[in-house]
Design a protein around this motif. Structure first.
Motif: not given
Lengths: 126, 160
Positions: B52-53, B56, B60
């Protein structure tokens, strides 16, 4: 639409659906794109032959679609990060989605000439 | 169930009945997932949290890398019509663009593979279907990452 197939509808669900669809499309493109670029290890002619097909008007239109998918996925991805990490993210998710859509529309208008210009010149003469 | 029986207090028979008292306390039920001394220290780990991390963080970085890539390939300096073997040779002569493309390849493939893993988990219900789809996904991902890395590192502008 049959009952039970719609999650909660509205902005939250449809942006999630669009994020999924664009993500899968981009992944399949990426796979093909690495394969076509790998042709530089075969011969300059092989690479240039394949890239020549990318310069045809039909592929230019597909490219415009690819840009549309990538820009939406990128902007909405930043919105998802804001929803997850910004304290007020969930409260403003709708406003952020419409900001994403507006920004996307402006960028897509700006991409018409750079992406489709050469195809238009080829079709209608310069 | 056509009718619901309620007593005068409005509490249903199950909640209302007081079977236990101070002298006759209810038996203590062990929570099913309570960690005991026998529970192994390492359970399944935090793979899903890490994934999940990663989505993200890589997302970016990819926004910058991919939009820069699109600007260079499709917008600046004549767009797609300038691209050819000579153009690729010019770009990969610089270590900066080699690192850019390598990072973009790895992050985008892992980001996309994890995204597709989620999609398979969501829609493929039969265990066999999941197994085969994920097997195909991981094979294609490893193949593409290795092929792309090999091409960037072994690119030879004087192949002819």
């Amino acid at each position: 639409m049959p009952a039970g197939t719609l999650y909660r509808g509205r902005e939250g669900m449809w942006s999630w659906v669009a994020h999924r669809v664009t993500g899968v499309l981009i992944f399949f493109f990426l796979f093909v794109h690495v394969l076509d670029t790998a042709l530089v290890r075969v011969s300059p002619e092989a690479y240039d032959t394949v890239v020549a097909t990318y310069k045809t008007p039909i592929v230019a239109l597909l490219e415009y679609g690819l840009v549309a998918a990538i820009l939406f996925h990128a902007l909405n991805g930043l919105r998802v990060i804001a929803v997850d990490f910004w304290v007020k993210g969930a409260r403003y998710q709708k406003q952020m989605l419409w900001t994403v859509v507006a920004l996307w529309a402006v960028l897509m208008l700006g991409a018409i000439y750079p992406v489709l210009g050469h195809a238009a010149r080829e079709l209608f003469g310069s | 169930m056509s009718t619901t029986e309620t007593n005068a207090s409005g509490v249903g028979p199950v909640e209302g009945a007081s079977l236990y008292s101070v002298d006759n306390p209810a038996p203590v039920i062990e929570p099913p997932r309570k960690r005991t001394k026998k529970t192994p220290k390492s359970t399944r780990g935090n793979f899903e949290l890490a994934a999940w991390l990663f989505m993200r963080l890589s997302g970016v970085v990819l926004v910058v890398l991919v939009i820069g890539h699109l600007l260079i390939q499709l917008v600046l300096d004549g767009g797609v019509s300038k691209i050819g073997f000579a153009f690729v040779a010019g770009r990969w002569a610089s270590p900066f663009w080699q690192v850019w493309d390598l990072l973009m390849l790895w992050l985008a493939m892992l980001h996309g593979a994890n995204g597709l893993r989620t999609v398979i988990n969501d829609y493929a219900e039969r265990p066999n279907t999941r197994l085969w789809l994920k097997g195909l996904l991981y094979t294609a991902t490893v193949f593409t990452i290795l092929l792309g890395t090999l091409v960037i590192f072994t690119f030879d502008p004087n192949i002819r």
